[in-house]
Write an enzyme that holds these catalytic residues in place. Structure first.
Site, PDB file in Angstrom:
ATOM      1  N   LYS A 130      52.111  61.327  65.935  1.00 42.67           N
ATOM      2  CA  LYS A 130      52.901  61.385  64.699  1.00 42.67           C
ATOM      3  C   LYS A 130      53.623  62.716  64.499  1.00 42.67           C
ATOM      4  CE  LYS A 130      51.014  57.634  62.105  1.00 42.67           C
ATOM      5  NZ  LYS A 130      49.768  57.221  62.799  1.00 42.67           N
ATOM      6  N   GLU A 160      54.466  58.961  52.753  1.00 42.48           N
ATOM      7  CA  GLU A 160      53.414  57.980  52.477  1.00 42.48           C
ATOM      8  C   GLU A 160      52.382  58.119  53.589  1.00 42.48           C
ATOM      9  OE1 GLU A 160      55.920  57.389  54.390  1.00 42.48           O
ATOM     10  OE2 GLU A 160      54.942  56.369  56.058  1.00 42.48           O
ATOM     11  N   SER A 197      47.746  56.975  72.082  1.00 41.90           N
ATOM     12  CA  SER A 197      48.445  57.480  70.895  1.00 41.90           C
ATOM     13  C   SER A 197      47.666  58.516  70.093  1.00 41.90           C
ATOM     14  CB  SER A 197      48.843  56.312  69.988  1.00 41.90           C
ATOM     15  OG  SER A 197      47.708  55.563  69.604  1.00 41.90           O
TER      16      SER A 197
HETATM   17  C1  LIG Z   1      49.484  55.854  62.981  1.00 43.79           C
HETATM   18  C2  LIG Z   1      48.911  55.571  64.305  1.00 43.79           C
HETATM   19  C3  LIG Z   1      49.282  54.425  65.054  1.00 43.79           C
HETATM   20  C4  LIG Z   1      50.200  53.362  64.508  1.00 43.79           C
HETATM   21  O1  LIG Z   1      51.480  53.776  64.177  1.00 43.79           O
HETATM   22  P1  LIG Z   1      52.751  53.409  65.059  1.00 43.79           P
HETATM   23  O2  LIG Z   1      53.906  53.806  64.224  1.00 43.79           O
HETATM   24  O3  LIG Z   1      52.702  51.944  65.342  1.00 43.79           O
HETATM   25  O4  LIG Z   1      52.652  54.195  66.315  1.00 43.79           O
HETATM   26  C5  LIG Z   1      48.767  54.270  66.322  1.00 43.79           C
HETATM   27  N1  LIG Z   1      47.903  55.161  66.849  1.00 43.79           N
HETATM   28  C6  LIG Z   1      47.509  56.265  66.161  1.00 43.79           C
HETATM   29  C7  LIG Z   1      46.542  57.199  66.803  1.00 43.79           C
HETATM   30  C8  LIG Z   1      47.999  56.508  64.879  1.00 43.79           C
HETATM   31  O5  LIG Z   1      47.591  57.598  64.208  1.00 43.79           O
END
Ligand SMILES: *Cc1c(COP(=O)(O)O)cnc(C)c1O
Length: 393
Positions: free
Chosen positions: A89, A111, A377
């Site tokens: 993020k 948000e 992610s």
């Molecule tokens: C917020 C988050 C997501 C989901 O958000 P996307 O916009 O779909 O990427 C996925 N993995 C992690 C670790 C997150 O913090």
């Protein structure tokens, strides 16, 4: 086939800017300026410097040998979990804070659901000395106390959203309401590839660093810049869009997006938007939305707060209907097992969101020399409580 946004802000039939009249000036200003800002060499210089020295990029591309052995393919993990604040993020919030500065905005709103985007926004506001207000559902504030504390330590004000189910979609509504009331001095840092045009395109561009790096890292490691498969989890879709971005026109690369099935697609407690959603407008764009017959947004459910969203970015809706990417779903139980498996096999505890992407490996058939990239992610520290309760640790 063109998978990028057109001049009107659409991806096929999806996208656009369905906003109250009060927001026209803000969205118009952003739409007219964002590309000019991003393409300015001075902007790029600062953005690249911050990604390197502050976020810690490039994030490694790691060949997971024991995981590879188990599934019979060469599996690489794109380590977004190693970024500052623990997820992808921050790539977006660093980019948007530079946009906000150039727009001359002094007040930042955001948000947040689980608090990850709120933390990433509070972080860059502290970095730049800008006022930060984060809207968060009252229920989520209760569930995510450590992230609320992090935001407060970095100087942010956290305002509870007390309407509806008091979760992410309500926090998003509150943030939009705030923006309507503060049209001149405020920039809204949206956390995923959702919202009115140009947000989905702007956020995708900032996250596209993920696939940009993956290409040269694969070239170095395998002698070829394209893999056979790319996998990523999808909430709103920003890590997946970043992971897909530079492979969209390499039609040989199979793109797989993994949604949260929650307790099962037909259980009534799910967040599998492409399977359950219909065309509709949510938070300013036309996309696929989970809704009742008469268009009321359905409450989504997933064990991972980051995937618990009733919509999906408009570019994803287009990739789904054009079949450029495959959309699949994974249940809570499958994801939790995959999170435990990666911890045991590789010594990496993934976020439960990420574990959804990993769980799909078990449903695939590989050839031995297939090259697979999974977008890792985020890290699992924030999810330790959930892992502890689930496995009785
Ligand atoms: C917020 C988050 C997501 C989901 O958000 P996307 O916009 O779909 O990427 C996925 N993995 C992690 C670790 C997150 O913090």
């Amino acid at each position: 086939m063109n998978y990028q946004v057109d001049e009107k802000g659409y991806y096929g039939v999806f996208g656009g800017a369905y906003i109250p009249e009060m927001l026209y000036p803000n969205i118009k200003e952003l739409r007219e300026k964002y590309l000019e800002f991003i393409e300015d060499p001075k902007f790029q210089e600062e953005y690249v410097m911050l990604l390197k020295d502050y976020v810690g990029r490039p994030s490694p591309l790691f060949l997971a040998e024991r995981l590879s052995k188990k599934y019979g393919a060469k599996i690489y993990l794109k380590r977004e979990d190693l970024n500052h604040t623990g997820a992808h993020k921050i790539n977006n919030t660093v980019g948007q804070i530079l946009v906000a500065e150039r727009l001359g905005k002094k007040r930042i709103i955001a948000e947040t659901g689980a608090g990850q985007h709120g933390v990433a926004t509070a972080t860059v506001c502290a970095l730049k000395g800008l006022e930060c207000i984060v809207y968060m559902g009252a229920v989520d504030i209760e569930r995510q106390a450590p992230n609320v504390a992090r935001m407060k330590m970095m100087g942010a004000t956290v305002i509870p959203a007390t309407s509806g189910s008091q979760t992410l979609k309500d926090a998003t509504n509150e943030a939009l309401r705030d923006w309507i009331n503060h049209p001149t001095d405020t920039h809204y840092i949206l956390g995923s590839v959702v919202g009115p045009h140009p947000y989905p395109d702007m956020v995708a561009r900032f996250q596209s660093i993920i696939s940009e790096e993956t290409k040269w890292q694969l070239q170095e490691k395998t002698g070829k810049s394209t893999p056979d498969y790319v996998l990523a989890c999808v909430g709103g879709g920003s890590n997946a869009m970043g992971m897909f971005y530079h492979f969209l026109n390499d039609e040989d690369v199979k793109l797989i997006a993994v949604e949260a099935a929650g307790k099962g697609v037909d259980s009534g407690e799910s967040a599998a938007t492409t399977l359950l959603g219909k065309e509709g407008v949510l938070h300013g764009s036309r996309s696929l939305v989970m809704q009742t017959e008469d268009g009321q947004v359905v409450e989504p459910y997933s064990i991972s707060a980051g995937l618990d969203y009733p919509g999906i970015g408009p570019q994803h809706a287009h990739l789904f209907t054009s079949r450029r990417a495959l959309y699949v779903s994974i249940t809570d139980d499958e994801a939790m097992q995959a999170g435990m498996e990666l911890s045991k096999l590789e010594g990496i505890i993934p976020a439960i969101e990420t574990a959804h992407a990993l769980a799909y490996l078990d449903k695939m058939k590989f050839k031995e020399d297939d090259v697979v990239v999974v977008c890792l992610s985020g890290r699992g520290d924030k999810d330790l409580d959930t892992y502890m309760k689930y496995f009785g640790l």
